[in-house]
Design an enzyme around this catalytic site. Structure first.
Site, mmCIF file in Angstrom:
data_model
loop_
_atom_site.group_PDB
_atom_site.id
_atom_site.type_symbol
_atom_site.label_atom_id
_atom_site.label_comp_id
_atom_site.label_asym_id
_atom_site.label_seq_id
_atom_site.Cartn_x
_atom_site.Cartn_y
_atom_site.Cartn_z
ATOM 1 N N ARG A 1 0.838 -1.197 0.000
ATOM 2 C CA ARG A 1 0.000 0.000 0.000
ATOM 3 C C ARG A 1 0.879 1.256 0.000
ATOM 4 N NH1 ARG A 1 -3.629 2.876 4.570
ATOM 5 N NH2 ARG A 1 -4.616 4.370 3.178
ATOM 6 N N HIS A 2 0.401 2.303 -0.645
ATOM 7 C CA HIS A 2 1.145 3.559 -0.735
ATOM 8 C C HIS A 2 1.352 4.209 0.637
ATOM 9 C CE1 HIS A 2 -2.381 6.043 0.128
ATOM 10 N NE2 HIS A 2 -3.070 5.231 -0.652
ATOM 11 N N ARG B 1 0.378 8.799 -5.673
ATOM 12 C CA ARG B 1 0.797 8.307 -4.358
ATOM 13 C C ARG B 1 1.329 6.883 -4.435
ATOM 14 N NH1 ARG B 1 -4.765 8.952 -4.627
ATOM 15 N NH2 ARG B 1 -6.143 7.240 -3.959
ATOM 16 N N GLU C 1 -7.297 2.786 -6.869
ATOM 17 C CA GLU C 1 -8.170 2.635 -5.712
ATOM 18 C C GLU C 1 -9.628 2.541 -6.164
ATOM 19 O OE1 GLU C 1 -8.935 1.479 -3.070
ATOM 20 O OE2 GLU C 1 -8.101 2.776 -1.494
ATOM 21 N N HIS D 1 -3.449 0.457 -3.394
ATOM 22 C CA HIS D 1 -4.230 1.212 -2.418
ATOM 23 C C HIS D 1 -4.951 0.271 -1.458
ATOM 24 C CE1 HIS D 1 -3.631 4.659 -5.166
ATOM 25 N NE2 HIS D 1 -3.716 3.718 -6.088
#
Length: 210
Positions: free
Chosen positions: A9-10, A59, A83, A145
């Site tokens: 995940r970012h 991101r 996302e 995400h």
């Protein structure tokens, strides 16, 4: 030998801190998020990844690029790893959402947003497609995400939809590890890389307490 996928995940964004629904909005990492990405990259580089692929949102790209700089690998970009789209909720806080859409908030279904089954299908299909390019002992890192990864993982594991909520959320720059076995994908690690901490995500109303 078996293929493995690290679902990363970012890092943190300002909207994560403000508990705003990000969805497809292209929000950059904040200073903390950049530091988180650098830390995660230093750890994941030791796994010697074969390939890195990222959502097209900045991101995630910046998180993946931190690992790319250490490993020397190029970062491929795939829009299918975005996302979950938040429709009318994007940019709104949870308090604003719950006040304006109490029924939809309870079901966590944003007006004009993506349904969870659609997100699960597109993310898992993308991961399968990229993993198919690996050597038998290769390692793919997917930068994406919170909601997208959780739903994609659930689909890859073959979990029925009524059990998807059994998978907890992912903290910023935490990761899960999947391994391809004879009977399909299995989960080796989940939300690894940090000590337990609140998960600020677009995933569910309870995510901040996960």
């Amino acid at each position: 030998m078996s293929r493995r996928v690290v679902c990363l995940r970012h890092g943190q964004t300002l909207w994560n801190v403000e508990r705003r629904f990000q969805g497809h909005s292209d929000i950059p990492l904040d200073e903390t998020g950049m530091a988180q990405a650098a830390r995660a990259a230093s750890l994941l580089a030791a796994l010697r990844p074969s390939m890195i692929v990222s959502s097209d949102l900045q991101r995630a790209v910046d998180t993946a690029s931190a690992l790319g700089r250490i490993t020397g690998l190029n970062v491929a970009v795939d829009k299918d790893l975005r996302e979950r789209g938040g429709g009318e909720w994007e940019g709104l806080t949870r308090e604003e959402i719950s006040a304006g859409w109490p029924r939809e908030f309870a079901d966590w279904e944003a007006p004009g947003g993506e349904h969870v089954t659609d997100v699960a299908k597109r993310v898992s299909t993308s991961v399968r497609r990229w993993a198919a390019e690996l050597d038998p002992d290769g390692l793919l890192v997917v930068a994406s995400h919170g909601a997208a990864l959780r739903l994609g993982i659930a689909s890859l594991l073959g979990l029925p939809e009524e059990l998807w909520s059994a998978l907890g959320g992912l903290g910023n720059c935490s990761w899960s590890v999947l391994e391809e076995g004879r009977k399909g994908w299995r989960l080796l690690e989940h939300n690894a890389g940090t000590l337990p901490e609140p998960v600020k995500s677009d995933d569910s109303p309870e995510a901040t307490n996960a």
